[in-house]
Write a protein that holds these residues in place. Structure first.
Motif, short mmCIF file in Angstrom:
data_model
loop_
_atom_site.label_atom_id
_atom_site.label_comp_id
_atom_site.label_asym_id
_atom_site.label_seq_id
_atom_site.Cartn_x
_atom_site.Cartn_y
_atom_site.Cartn_z
N ARG A 171 1.61 6.58 -7.71
CA ARG A 171 2.02 7.98 -7.80
C ARG A 171 1.03 8.79 -8.63
NH1 ARG A 171 4.64 12.26 -9.73
NH2 ARG A 171 6.04 13.30 -8.26
N LYS A 174 -1.91 9.61 -6.39
CA LYS A 174 -1.61 10.58 -5.34
C LYS A 174 -1.39 11.99 -5.87
CE LYS A 174 -1.51 7.64 -1.85
NZ LYS A 174 -2.43 7.73 -0.68
N HIS A 185 -4.11 3.51 -1.69
CA HIS A 185 -2.82 3.01 -1.23
C HIS A 185 -2.24 3.96 -0.19
CE1 HIS A 185 -3.36 1.20 -5.25
NE2 HIS A 185 -2.74 0.16 -4.74
N ASN A 186 -1.32 3.46 0.63
CA ASN A 186 -0.74 4.26 1.70
C ASN A 186 0.44 5.12 1.26
OD1 ASN A 186 -2.55 3.45 3.76
ND2 ASN A 186 -1.45 1.51 3.97
N PRO A 187 1.45 4.58 0.57
CA PRO A 187 2.62 5.41 0.23
C PRO A 187 2.29 6.42 -0.87
CG PRO A 187 2.85 3.24 -0.74
CD PRO A 187 1.63 3.17 0.13
N GLN A 188 3.17 7.40 -1.04
CA GLN A 188 2.99 8.41 -2.07
C GLN A 188 3.40 7.91 -3.45
OE1 GLN A 188 1.62 11.68 -1.71
NE2 GLN A 188 0.95 10.61 0.13
N GLU A 191 6.72 1.32 -3.69
CA GLU A 191 7.93 1.07 -2.90
C GLU A 191 8.84 0.02 -3.54
OE1 GLU A 191 6.08 2.02 1.51
OE2 GLU A 191 5.87 -0.01 0.70
N GLU A 275 4.75 -2.09 -0.88
CA GLU A 275 3.47 -1.82 -1.55
C GLU A 275 3.74 -1.21 -2.91
OE1 GLU A 275 -0.83 0.42 -0.67
OE2 GLU A 275 0.65 0.11 0.93
#
Length: 317
Positions: A171, A174, A185-188, A191, A275
Motif C-alpha cells: 500500500r 501504491k 506488486h499487482n494489488p493496491q 491481500e 499477495e
C-alpha cells in the motif's frame, strides 16, 4: 534506480525522530551484560516483587548502529552513487547487541539513519509453475526470523511483550509519490496479514537452508505447541502502518535457552495465493518472569488419538 527510490520511501520511519533519539552506547551495553546473573537472583527477586520480575526490557525505538559480521553480505547505500557491500545484518554468525547474543535469518537489521528498531520483512508473491503441460499457482515466500539467547528456567511462566511498527509495504508503494515502484506488486494493498510467532528453543540456531538467500524461506519442523505460539499482525488499512504490541505467555516445564521471533507471510494454495508484503520494525522487547501458571500450558499435539475419549477432549479423536 529502484533501490534508490525504496530508500527514499523508507524515510517516513524516522519522521518522528528527534535529537533525543540516541544510538546505543557502550555503557548501555555493559550494563545489560548483567543478564548473566539473572538466573541466580531471580527467585529472590520474585519474592520481593510480589511474584514477578522483569528480566529484559529493551528499548529499540531509536535509530541504531548495526554491528557487522553476521555472516551475510548485501548491497546497500543511501544513494545510487554510494552503493557498497555490507555485512551489517543479523545472520547465522552470533553478534553481541545490547549485551545479548543475537542471530538472524533473512538478514533482519537496524539502520543508523533510515528507521528505528530492528527491521524484519515477510512477503508472498504468487508464482506459476508448469508440470506435464499444466500450470498451477504456488507460494513464493520471503520469511524472516530473529534469535536471542536467553535462559528460561523450568516451572515458571514468562510473559514476552513485543512492541512493533507494522507496515503494509504494497500500500505504501501504491500511494506514495514515487511511480517506479508501482509495478512491484499487482494489488493496491496486501491481500493477507503476516504472522508473528515466538518459539522458546533448546538451541539459538535458526533452522533453514540459506539464511542469506535473496528470498529466505525457513524450514518446517515439529515444535512442541507449548513452546511455539502465533498471532496475526492485523492492522487498519488505510493508513499503511500502525503500532502493534504482541503479548505471548509461556509456562515452562523444562529449561529453554533462547527465544526465536518469526515473521511469516500468510500462505495460500492453488488456485488462490494471497499477495502480501509487510515490514515489521521491532521497537521493544520485555520479558517478565512470574510464578508458574498452568493455564498457559498447551497440551501436546495428538498423533495417536485415544478412542475412549470424546472428540475435542485431550487425546480424543
Amino acid at each position: 534506480m529502484k533501490k534508490t527510490l525504496f530508500v527514499i520511501s523508507s524515510l517516513f520511519f524516522v519522521g518522528c525522530a528527534s535529537s533525543n533519539d540516541m544510538l546505543y552506547t557502550q555503557d548501555e551495553e555493559q550494563s545489560l551484560n548483567l543478564k548473566e546473573t539473572l538466573p541466580s537472583v531471580s527467585n529472590k527477586m520474585l519474592a520481593l516483587n510480589g511474584g514477578e520480575i522483569t528480566l529484559m526490557d529493551l528499548d529499540l525505538n531509536k535509530t541504531l548502529i548495526q554491528p557487522s559480521g553476521g555472516g551475510c553480505s548485501f548491497e546497500t547505500g543511501y544513494n545510487i552513487d554510494n552503493i557498497y557491500t555490507s555485512t551489517a545484518a543479523f545472520g547465522p554468525n552470533p553478534l553481541t547487541f545490547f549485551g545479548y547474543t543475537i542471530r538472524g535469518y533473512g538478514m533482519p537489521r537496524t539502520d543508523g539513519f533510515l528507521w528505528k528498531g530492528i527491521r524484519l520483512q515477510a512477503e508472498n508473491i504468487p508464482a506459476t509453475v508448469f508440470s506435464r503441460g499444466q500450470s498451477r499457482l504456488v507460494n513464493n515466500l520471503f520469511e524472516n526470523a530473529l534469535s536471542i539467547e536467553f535462559p528460561f528456567e523450568p516451572n515458571a511462566t514468562y510473559e514476552i511483550t513485543l512492541k512493533s511498527f507494522i507496515e503494509d509495504i504494497i500500500r505504501t508503494e501504491k500511494h506514495d509519490q514515487y511511480r517506479l515502484n508501482d509495478d512491484n506488486h499487482n494489488p493496491q494493498q496486501s491481500e493477507a496479514f503476516p504472522i508473528v510467532a515466538v518459539e522458546l528453543a533448546n538451541v539459538p540456531e535458526i533452522i533453514g537452508n540459506d539464511p542469506c538467500a535473496k528470498r529466505p524461506v525457513l524450514n518446517n519442523r515439529f515444535v512442541s505447541a507449548n513452546y511455539y505460539k502465533t498471532q496475526k499482525a492485523e492492522i487498519v488499512v488505510p493508513p499503511s502502518s500502525q503500532q502493534k504490541t504482541f503479548v505471548f505467555n509461556f509456562s515452562t516445564t523444562e529449561a529453554k535457552n533462547a527465544f526465536i521471533l518469526y515473521y511469516l507471510p500468510e500462505r495460500g494454495s492453488d488456485p488462490y495465493i494471497p499477495e502480501s508484503f509487510f515490514g515489521m520494525h521491532l521497537t521493544g522487547i520485555r520479558i517478565i518472569k512470574k510464578p508458574f501458571d498452568p493455564t498457559h500450558v498447551v497440551p501436546p499435539r495428538v498423533t495417536n488419538p485415544d478412542p475412549s475419549l470424546p472428540c475435542g477432549f485431550r487425546g480424543g479423536c
